[in-house]
Write an enzyme that holds these catalytic residues in place. Structure first.
Site, PDB file in Angstrom:
ATOM      1  CE  LYS A  48      71.706  14.487  66.419  1.00 50.71           C
ATOM      2  NZ  LYS A  48      72.801  13.685  66.884  1.00 50.71           N
TER       3      LYS A  48
ATOM      4  CG  ASP B  34      77.905  12.276  72.007  1.00 48.56           C
ATOM      5  OD1 ASP B  34      77.035  12.093  72.884  1.00 48.56           O
ATOM      6  OD2 ASP B  34      77.963  13.326  71.340  1.00 48.56           O
TER       7      ASP B  34
END
Length: 498
Positions: free
Chosen positions: A195, A230
């Site tokens: 990312k 997550d």
């Protein structure tokens, strides 16, 4: 004069005939083009087919890969990572807990006050902080110092109603959404950045150690109680409210699943068995692949041109990052080979990822009689104007084919997990409830996708078993879920229990 008139009439008739011939030829050409475009669409639809028999084969392959991944490291395309989370929240947790959610160009700091069984989450506050671009490519110390300072500022805003028991250290759940080799509930070394981050001196380091040192440098007394991702946070958030939650699935930009496994069913686990007898497994199911997956030439092209060819094949056919681009690729072929949008291929149609999944969803959900949402998306994003209703209808159908395949395959994946846990049948009238906690923008906002996934799961389970399987939205696993895991792995639990 008569000859001139006759001549004019002949010329006129010839012109009319020529014009008529042109119209016929144009119609034949356009009907030939339309037939070619429809042939491309039908071939794609056929290759994307997910009949129930194929979905069962995909689910069986998922179960086989799960067993292989639990047996040995590298034994499967599924990593089946041991998370070291062996105590999921029960709902009894009390006190003040923090969370740090780092997964992209922004990070969040959260504060959660838990009130125990009767009160649940009494209060939650958070702040979002953007990371300056130079820190994403700088040094490990610079990044973690910046994060620690933001945490300290946030701690300084604790109000009168934030109750930390006297003499206790603040505790934090750290959601770190980058590849990590975990070595305990509160330690893990960074495998690689993704990312847009590239901080070389952090690779191979324990990210909890790096954060802890940064907090110590500024005198912030806080302990990282749990390092999670997550998906595991979503599982924790779901379990906090309902003890029947056995798995969590994220369907968003990417996709992943985690579930609760019996600790004695993990051959590659060599440590002491946890007291709870359970261990949460992070499947990393985006990397699943099988010969039974209905892949097309468009999927192969997308994969070859991606940043990670040969990896994350399951993710590339069902997650939000890729669905819109599959639609674009099919439209591009129809434009090139069947002049679907006229004689010229619209230049914008050749740009990868220009058509995002939220735009695809908006077109798919268009209920207006003239499909004006489809028209405006084509005009605004691809600069294709004056599309006919007939053309727009084909585009909605294409969105439906792509979304249906993704939704049905995600249901097959969930069915595979239920099979592995023996929850795919009803045993001796046992009405044991099983709940799947779901999160992610694709699940939450793409209604046709999530409805199709749920109805497909019911179809796979059969009516009787389906009554015992629930799918629930579990919001903000990466935030509140991480704080709950800090609570369920608190260093003060033993004291409270004794």
């Amino acid at each position: 004069m008569g000859k001139v008139a006759v001549g004019a009439a002949v010329v006129c008739a010839a012109t009319v005939c020529a014009a008529a011939a042109l119209i016929v030829r144009h119609r034949m050409r356009s009907s030939g083009r339309w037939a070619k475009a429809m042939a491309i669409l039908r071939e794609f639809e056929e290759k994307c087919g997910t009949p129930i028999g194929k979905l069962r084969q995909v689910a069986d392959a998922m179960t086989v890969e799960m067993h292989a991944g639990l047996a040995s490291e590298g034994g499967s395309k599924l990593k089946m990572l041991i998370s070291y989370v062996d105590n999921l929240p029960t709902g009894d947790e009390k006190g003040l807990f923090y969370a740090l959610d780092l997964g992209g160009t922004n990070f969040r700091v959260l504060r959660v006050q838990l009130g125990g069984k009767s009160k649940g989450v009494v209060k939650q506050e958070f702040e979002e902080v953007s990371i300056p671009p130079h820190l994403m490519v700088g040094s490990s110390d610079a990044l973690f110092d910046y994060i620690a300072e933001a945490l300290a500022k946030f701690v300084a805003t604790e109000g009168e109603d934030s109750h930390l028991s006297p003499g206790r250290q603040r505790e934090l759940g750290f959601t770190f959404s980058f590849p990590v080799k975990q070595s305990s509930i509160s330690s893990g070394s960074l495998i690689k950045w993704t990312k847009g981050f590239s901080i070389e001196d952090a690779v191979g380091q324990d990210v909890v150690g790096e954060l802890t040192k940064a907090m110590e440098r500024i005198g912030l007394d806080m302990r990282v109680a749990a390092l999670v991702n997550d998906t595991i946070g979503t599982l924790a958030g779901g379990r906090y409210y309902d003890q029947d939650v056995i798995a969590a699935v994220i369907l968003g930009t990417g996709t992943n699943a985690a579930y609760v496994e019996r600790a004695n069913a993990i051959p590659k686990w060599h440590g002491l068995l946890p007291k709870s007898g359970e261990m949460v497994i992070n499947m990393e199911w985006g990397n699943f692949r099988s010969s039974h997956l209905p892949l097309t030439e468009y999927d192969h092209a997308l994969d070859v041109e991606s940043l990670n060819p040969g990896e994350q094949i399951f993710e590339k056919i069902l997650s939000g990052m890729y669905l819109g681009d599959i639609v674009r690729r099919v439209l591009c072929r129809m434009a090139e080979e069947a002049a679907f949008f006229g004689d010229n291929v619209p230049p914008k149609l050749r740009i990868p990822f220009i058509l995002r999944t939220p735009d695809m969803s908006a077109m798919h959900h268009d209920t207006s009689s003239d499909l004006r949402v489809v028209g405006s998306k084509l005009k605004d994003i691809l600069e294709i104007s004056n599309t006919s209703l007939k053309t727009r209808k084909v585009i909605v159908e294409l969105c439906d084919i792509v979304a249906t395949r993704g939704a049905r395959l995600s249901a097959a994946g969930i069915f595979g997990i239920l099979k592995k846990l023996g929850r795919d049948t009803v045993r001796d009238g046992d009405k044991q409830k099983s709940q799947i906690a779901m999160d992610g923008g694709l699940f939450e906002h793409y209604t046709k996708f999530s409805s199709c996934m749920e109805s497909t799961l019911k179809e796979l389970l059969g009516e009787e078993v389906a009554e015992n399987i629930m799918i629930e939205h579990s919001n903000d696993g990466s935030g509140v879920g991480a704080a709950l895991l800090a609570a369920s792995h608190s260093q003060y639990l033993e004291i409270e229990e004794s």
